[in-house]
Design a protein around this motif. Structure first.
Motif, PDB file in Angstrom:
ATOM      1  N   VAL A  90       0.794  -1.253  -0.063  1.00 48.97           N
ATOM      2  CA  VAL A  90      -0.029   0.005   0.066  1.00 48.97           C
ATOM      3  C   VAL A  90       1.026   1.394  -0.130  1.00 48.97           C
ATOM      4  O   VAL A  90       0.485   2.260  -0.470  1.00 48.97           O
ATOM      5  CB  VAL A  90      -1.061  -0.246   1.379  1.00 48.97           C
ATOM      6  CG1 VAL A  90      -1.795   1.235   1.377  1.00 48.97           C
ATOM      7  CG2 VAL A  90      -1.987  -1.162   1.075  1.00 48.97           C
ATOM      8  N   GLN A  91       2.089   1.194   0.644  1.00 51.28           N
ATOM      9  CA  GLN A  91       2.900   2.262   0.693  1.00 51.28           C
ATOM     10  C   GLN A  91       3.540   2.853  -0.645  1.00 51.28           C
ATOM     11  O   GLN A  91       3.659   3.777  -0.827  1.00 51.28           O
ATOM     12  CB  GLN A  91       4.166   1.821   1.554  1.00 51.28           C
ATOM     13  CG  GLN A  91       4.993   3.076   1.839  1.00 51.28           C
ATOM     14  CD  GLN A  91       6.319   2.438   2.719  1.00 51.28           C
ATOM     15  OE1 GLN A  91       6.384   1.333   3.311  1.00 51.28           O
ATOM     16  NE2 GLN A  91       7.311   3.243   2.782  1.00 51.28           N
ATOM     17  N   HIS A  92       3.242   2.024  -1.721  1.00 52.19           N
ATOM     18  CA  HIS A  92       3.658   2.197  -3.084  1.00 52.19           C
ATOM     19  C   HIS A  92       2.688   3.168  -3.642  1.00 52.19           C
ATOM     20  O   HIS A  92       2.961   4.119  -4.636  1.00 52.19           O
ATOM     21  CB  HIS A  92       3.941   1.044  -3.989  1.00 52.19           C
ATOM     22  CG  HIS A  92       5.079   0.314  -3.864  1.00 52.19           C
ATOM     23  ND1 HIS A  92       6.265   0.808  -4.022  1.00 52.19           N
ATOM     24  CD2 HIS A  92       5.109  -1.053  -3.357  1.00 52.19           C
ATOM     25  CE1 HIS A  92       7.092  -0.470  -3.687  1.00 52.19           C
ATOM     26  NE2 HIS A  92       6.501  -1.241  -3.400  1.00 52.19           N
ATOM     27  N   THR A  93       1.159   3.030  -3.210  1.00 53.91           N
ATOM     28  CA  THR A  93       0.396   3.632  -3.976  1.00 53.91           C
ATOM     29  C   THR A  93      -0.253   4.946  -2.985  1.00 53.91           C
ATOM     30  O   THR A  93      -1.120   5.599  -3.510  1.00 53.91           O
ATOM     31  CB  THR A  93      -0.661   2.708  -4.083  1.00 53.91           C
ATOM     32  OG1 THR A  93      -1.314   2.245  -3.030  1.00 53.91           O
ATOM     33  CG2 THR A  93      -0.473   1.547  -5.060  1.00 53.91           C
ATOM     34  N   THR A  94       0.250   5.202  -1.869  1.00 55.71           N
ATOM     35  CA  THR A  94      -0.251   6.304  -1.275  1.00 55.71           C
ATOM     36  C   THR A  94       0.838   6.944  -0.438  1.00 55.71           C
ATOM     37  O   THR A  94       2.122   6.412  -0.298  1.00 55.71           O
ATOM     38  CB  THR A  94      -1.150   5.733  -0.035  1.00 55.71           C
ATOM     39  OG1 THR A  94      -1.805   6.713   0.776  1.00 55.71           O
ATOM     40  CG2 THR A  94      -0.701   4.882   0.947  1.00 55.71           C
ATOM     41  N   GLN A  95       0.508   8.166   0.288  1.00 57.17           N
ATOM     42  CA  GLN A  95       1.723   8.719   1.033  1.00 57.17           C
ATOM     43  C   GLN A  95       1.703   8.035   2.401  1.00 57.17           C
ATOM     44  O   GLN A  95       0.853   7.591   2.847  1.00 57.17           O
ATOM     45  CB  GLN A  95       1.164  10.031   1.215  1.00 57.17           C
ATOM     46  CG  GLN A  95       0.999  11.049  -0.016  1.00 57.17           C
ATOM     47  CD  GLN A  95       0.756  12.398   0.281  1.00 57.17           C
ATOM     48  OE1 GLN A  95       0.263  12.852   1.445  1.00 57.17           O
ATOM     49  NE2 GLN A  95       0.780  13.186  -0.623  1.00 57.17           N
ATOM     50  N   THR A  96       3.282   8.070   2.748  1.00 57.62           N
ATOM     51  CA  THR A  96       3.548   7.030   4.136  1.00 57.62           C
ATOM     52  C   THR A  96       2.697   7.781   5.228  1.00 57.62           C
ATOM     53  O   THR A  96       2.318   7.205   5.948  1.00 57.62           O
ATOM     54  CB  THR A  96       4.979   7.177   4.320  1.00 57.62           C
ATOM     55  OG1 THR A  96       5.653   6.469   2.999  1.00 57.62           O
ATOM     56  CG2 THR A  96       5.124   6.262   5.387  1.00 57.62           C
ATOM     57  N   LYS A  97       3.034   9.016   5.390  1.00 60.66           N
ATOM     58  CA  LYS A  97       2.376   9.942   6.420  1.00 60.66           C
ATOM     59  C   LYS A  97       0.767   9.657   6.490  1.00 60.66           C
ATOM     60  O   LYS A  97       0.410   9.532   7.612  1.00 60.66           O
ATOM     61  CB  LYS A  97       2.653  11.523   6.329  1.00 60.66           C
ATOM     62  CG  LYS A  97       3.873  11.639   6.954  1.00 60.66           C
ATOM     63  CD  LYS A  97       3.718  13.439   6.939  1.00 60.66           C
ATOM     64  CE  LYS A  97       5.361  13.723   7.473  1.00 60.66           C
ATOM     65  NZ  LYS A  97       5.403  15.178   7.528  1.00 60.66           N
ATOM     66  N   ALA A  98       0.115   9.632   5.407  1.00 63.82           N
ATOM     67  CA  ALA A  98      -1.159   9.638   5.459  1.00 63.82           C
ATOM     68  C   ALA A  98      -1.818   7.934   5.755  1.00 63.82           C
ATOM     69  O   ALA A  98      -2.787   7.978   6.661  1.00 63.82           O
ATOM     70  CB  ALA A  98      -2.016  10.063   4.157  1.00 63.82           C
ATOM     71  N   TYR A  99      -1.048   7.001   5.429  1.00 64.84           N
ATOM     72  CA  TYR A  99      -1.203   5.844   5.807  1.00 64.84           C
ATOM     73  C   TYR A  99      -0.765   5.385   7.225  1.00 64.84           C
ATOM     74  O   TYR A  99      -1.553   4.941   8.077  1.00 64.84           O
ATOM     75  CB  TYR A  99      -0.346   4.832   4.885  1.00 64.84           C
ATOM     76  CG  TYR A  99      -0.798   3.390   4.872  1.00 64.84           C
ATOM     77  CD1 TYR A  99      -2.012   2.960   4.706  1.00 64.84           C
ATOM     78  CD2 TYR A  99       0.073   2.508   5.790  1.00 64.84           C
ATOM     79  CE1 TYR A  99      -2.319   1.414   4.783  1.00 64.84           C
ATOM     80  CE2 TYR A  99      -0.312   1.045   5.757  1.00 64.84           C
ATOM     81  CZ  TYR A  99      -1.554   0.791   5.344  1.00 64.84           C
ATOM     82  OH  TYR A  99      -2.097  -0.601   5.420  1.00 64.84           O
ATOM     83  N   LYS A 100       0.218   5.995   7.773  1.00 65.88           N
ATOM     84  CA  LYS A 100       0.391   5.905   9.210  1.00 65.88           C
ATOM     85  C   LYS A 100      -0.600   6.684  10.070  1.00 65.88           C
ATOM     86  O   LYS A 100      -1.147   6.019  11.213  1.00 65.88           O
ATOM     87  CB  LYS A 100       1.926   6.589   9.623  1.00 65.88           C
ATOM     88  CG  LYS A 100       2.912   5.821   9.121  1.00 65.88           C
ATOM     89  CD  LYS A 100       4.309   6.082   9.658  1.00 65.88           C
ATOM     90  CE  LYS A 100       4.658   7.569   9.154  1.00 65.88           C
ATOM     91  NZ  LYS A 100       5.916   8.083   9.693  1.00 65.88           N
ATOM     92  N   LYS A 101      -1.096   7.622   9.852  1.00 63.85           N
ATOM     93  CA  LYS A 101      -2.190   8.443  10.460  1.00 63.85           C
ATOM     94  C   LYS A 101      -3.495   7.424  10.320  1.00 63.85           C
ATOM     95  O   LYS A 101      -4.275   7.435  11.278  1.00 63.85           O
ATOM     96  CB  LYS A 101      -2.306   9.600   9.893  1.00 63.85           C
ATOM     97  CG  LYS A 101      -3.531  10.454  10.439  1.00 63.85           C
ATOM     98  CD  LYS A 101      -3.779  11.750   9.837  1.00 63.85           C
ATOM     99  CE  LYS A 101      -4.986  12.709  10.377  1.00 63.85           C
ATOM    100  NZ  LYS A 101      -5.230  13.747   9.868  1.00 63.85           N
ATOM    101  N   LEU A 102      -3.885   6.885   9.090  1.00 69.55           N
ATOM    102  CA  LEU A 102      -4.965   6.024   9.056  1.00 69.55           C
ATOM    103  C   LEU A 102      -4.854   4.755   9.915  1.00 69.55           C
ATOM    104  O   LEU A 102      -5.783   4.515  10.794  1.00 69.55           O
ATOM    105  CB  LEU A 102      -5.136   5.311   7.708  1.00 69.55           C
ATOM    106  CG  LEU A 102      -6.234   4.641   7.338  1.00 69.55           C
ATOM    107  CD1 LEU A 102      -7.575   4.982   7.939  1.00 69.55           C
ATOM    108  CD2 LEU A 102      -6.237   4.049   6.080  1.00 69.55           C
TER     109      LEU A 102
END
Length: 110
Positions: free
Chosen positions: A58-70
């Motif tokens: 998923v990290q390939h398709t999205t921003q890391t910060k936004a994913y960590k926040k989610l």
């Protein structure tokens, strides 16, 4: 990428990578070797590894910060009891650490 799309992508990675087959095999082994504590440790490690793999994809398709926040939002929302948060925090912390690690290339075989 919106939150539902990130969650859906994470779950689709589990489907594409056929993680359910590993889980079925581990459940079968757990039934056969229910008395062996190593089976339970391997099962727990396998599930966590599946989460790491899905997070990495998923990290390939999205921003890391936004994913960590989610991940943080979902963990806090699903953990209603204080003791559950402390027990789950180590695996959550490890997932955040893994998301921060740089992606490595797989070694090519013969």
């Amino acid at each position: 990428m919106k939150k539902p799309a990130m969650i859906l992508e994470h779950e689709l990675v589990h489907i594409r990578e056929k993680h359910h087959l590993d889980l079925i095999l581990m459940e079968f082994l757990t039934v056969i070797c229910w008395f062996n504590p190593i089976v339970y440790l391997v099962k727990k490690a396998m599930v966590l590894n599946h989460e790491y793999l899905a997070d990495q994809k998923v990290q390939h398709t999205t921003q890391t910060k936004a994913y960590k926040k989610l991940l943080l939002e979902l963990t806090v929302r699903t953990q209603q009891v204080a003791w559950a948060i402390s027990m789950a925090s180590s695996s959550f912390k490890n997932r955040l650490i893994m998301v921060n690690k740089p992606l490595t290339k797989r070694p090519t075989c013969c």
